[in-house]
Write an enzyme that holds these catalytic residues in place. Sequence first.
Site, PDB file in Angstrom:
ATOM      1  N   ASN A 163       0.188  11.949   4.038  1.00 37.70           N
ATOM      2  CA  ASN A 163       0.839  13.259   4.191  1.00 37.70           C
ATOM      3  C   ASN A 163       1.044  14.004   2.873  1.00 37.70           C
ATOM      4  O   ASN A 163       0.906  15.226   2.816  1.00 37.70           O
ATOM      5  CB  ASN A 163       2.148  13.132   4.975  1.00 37.70           C
ATOM      6  CG  ASN A 163       3.169  12.265   4.297  1.00 37.70           C
ATOM      7  OD1 ASN A 163       2.820  11.264   3.664  1.00 37.70           O
ATOM      8  ND2 ASN A 163       4.414  12.620   4.398  1.00 37.70           N
ATOM      9  N   GLY A 208       4.478   4.324   4.386  1.00 34.63           N
ATOM     10  CA  GLY A 208       3.688   4.595   5.588  1.00 34.63           C
ATOM     11  C   GLY A 208       4.553   4.449   6.825  1.00 34.63           C
ATOM     12  O   GLY A 208       5.781   4.579   6.755  1.00 34.63           O
ATOM     13  N   THR A 242       6.460   2.868  10.227  1.00 35.98           N
ATOM     14  CA  THR A 242       7.353   1.726  10.431  1.00 35.98           C
ATOM     15  C   THR A 242       6.615   0.538  11.065  1.00 35.98           C
ATOM     16  O   THR A 242       6.853  -0.615  10.689  1.00 35.98           O
ATOM     17  CB  THR A 242       8.564   2.169  11.287  1.00 35.98           C
ATOM     18  OG1 THR A 242       9.302   3.122  10.501  1.00 35.98           O
ATOM     19  CG2 THR A 242       9.467   1.010  11.652  1.00 35.98           C
ATOM     20  N   THR A 274       3.432  -0.262  10.716  1.00 34.63           N
ATOM     21  CA  THR A 274       2.635  -0.894   9.650  1.00 34.63           C
ATOM     22  C   THR A 274       3.553  -1.667   8.706  1.00 34.63           C
ATOM     23  O   THR A 274       3.224  -2.785   8.281  1.00 34.63           O
ATOM     24  CB  THR A 274       1.840   0.162   8.848  1.00 34.63           C
ATOM     25  OG1 THR A 274       1.279   1.104   9.740  1.00 34.63           O
ATOM     26  CG2 THR A 274       0.753  -0.468   8.015  1.00 34.63           C
ATOM     27  N   CYS A 279       7.842  13.177   5.672  1.00 47.95           N
ATOM     28  CA  CYS A 279       8.759  12.195   6.254  1.00 47.95           C
ATOM     29  C   CYS A 279      10.197  12.701   6.231  1.00 47.95           C
ATOM     30  O   CYS A 279      11.042  12.193   6.948  1.00 47.95           O
ATOM     31  CB  CYS A 279       8.644  10.876   5.505  1.00 47.95           C
ATOM     32  SG  CYS A 279       8.900  11.073   3.743  1.00 47.95           S
ATOM     33  N   GLU A 311      12.794   3.661  -4.282  1.00 47.19           N
ATOM     34  CA  GLU A 311      11.875   4.152  -5.307  1.00 47.19           C
ATOM     35  C   GLU A 311      12.631   5.189  -6.123  1.00 47.19           C
ATOM     36  O   GLU A 311      13.711   5.620  -5.759  1.00 47.19           O
ATOM     37  CB  GLU A 311      10.642   4.759  -4.652  1.00 47.19           C
ATOM     38  CG  GLU A 311       9.858   3.713  -3.880  1.00 47.19           C
ATOM     39  CD  GLU A 311       8.473   4.162  -3.453  1.00 47.19           C
ATOM     40  OE1 GLU A 311       8.263   5.372  -3.295  1.00 47.19           O
ATOM     41  OE2 GLU A 311       7.613   3.288  -3.276  1.00 47.19           O
TER      42      GLU A 311
END
Length: 480
Positions: free
Chosen positions: A150, A226, A228, A230, A282, A461
């Site tokens: 995205n 990515g 949930t 995955t 997201c 992060e």
Amino acid sequence: MQHIKNYINGVLTEPVSKKYLDNFCPSTGKVYSHIPDSDENDVELAYQAAKQAFPEWSVTPKEKRSQYLLKIASLIEANLDRLALAESIDNGKPVKLAKVVDIPRAAANFHFYGTGILHYASHAHAMENSAINYTLRQPVGVAGCISPWNLPLYLFTWKIAPALAAGCTVVAKPSEVTPMTAFLLSELCIEAGLPAGVLNIVHGLGAKVGNAIVSHKNIPLISFTGGTVTGKQIASIAAPMFKKLSLELGGKNPNVIFADCDYEKMLTTTINSSFSNQGQICLCGSRIFVEKKIYDKFKKDFVAKTKELVVGDPSHEKTKVGAIVSKPHFEKILSYIELAKTEGGTVLCGGKPHGMTGDFKDGYYIEPTVIEGLSYDCRTNQEEIFGPVVTITPFETEEEALMMANSTIYGLASIVWTQDLTKAHRVANHLHAGIVWINCWLLRDLRTPFGGVKASGVGREGGFEALDFFTEPKNVCIKL
Ligand code: NAD
């Protein structure tokens, strides 16, 4: 037609299998390049290169590592137009958005960690006259970084930059749906003179390349962004191997609008927080809860403004909503609109593909869609759609708004609109989310730790937290 290549050991290389996959341009629906269909053999080559580069890179003075990162940042800036266009063709997003948000942020990521590493300190703790404890922060080793489609270059570099700054070497996999800017980044890394093997980029499918990185017995750390589902699969492989894991996953973010908000500011920002990047951020607010007193007015104004959004050719200056990233995703979003109808929802605007002509007639366009009349706990309001689709729901009390806002398995971001200071802080305090925006959206100091709670992920992060993640603390105690 262009063949994208892997970047392994400082060189652009073909996949071992010599097989390629089609890469589609979402705005036309046509194949426009080919991407390596890499597998575990390419991952192994990338790992070996990263392993070889690690001893030297991990002790390269941070000032020198910083110089490489800053050089890459300046090359991204110098190639802004080219990268923005490439990202738009690959992803379907308006070129203007890529130019203003995605590509500058990719440069900022390298700037941020290129300078941040110079100020990253470890700690010492004195035990009065008996001992001194100090903590060394040592790079973990070869880091595995996997990112989604995205915000392709933005999110890819948000992992790679702190990993390299911290002294890790990297095996990275961009999304197979949007590989082009990562490929262009590999060219820029060569131009910057980044030593061979420090960064390796392997293109291909998640089930082959991603899985080979996650299950590689000598890659001790996985940074993943990515979906949930995955993330869950990755955790099930990586956790028993005791890998360090950071998972940034899906969301279903609430936007809670109180009657006492600054109405015009709220309306303008809510259009952006709903439909930017075709709703494929997201952090978009896809469930809009509006205090009953202003619900009818909001509904009328919001629908009118949504209808004004220009949908179409992403290269057009006036386009606000481009193409959906891929055909499967386009079909998934449309299926959720159908689901919403069966769940009792009324489509107030949009709700169907946006017809285009000429070169764009096979592109994947969906009209921005607003739906009302759904219960807060139906599937449409609980599952991530990740497209230009929002629901609007009235509420009477703060408690009711909070109950509905917190009702999903996700907890990535939330938005609150009110001019009442106390209420703003109180509601922010009770929202289950990694980030709460009050009277704004998508504003963030890169020093803050970023990430979600519940099924939106684990780990953080951003800021020095990312440098902590890519380093291992080693405590040393010396007796005096
Ligand atoms: P995805 O999970 O399908 O794919 C993400 C990456 O993982 C891709 O590179 C893919 O090839 C790879 N992958 C797929 N299967 C794999 C496997 N078995 N093992 C290892 N790697 C595998 O997600 P997507 O569709 O590319 O991205 C959209 C999702 O990402 C949405 O759910 C969105 O909310 C989420 N997202 C989260 C954040 C965040 O910061 N929390 C940011 C952006 C996107």
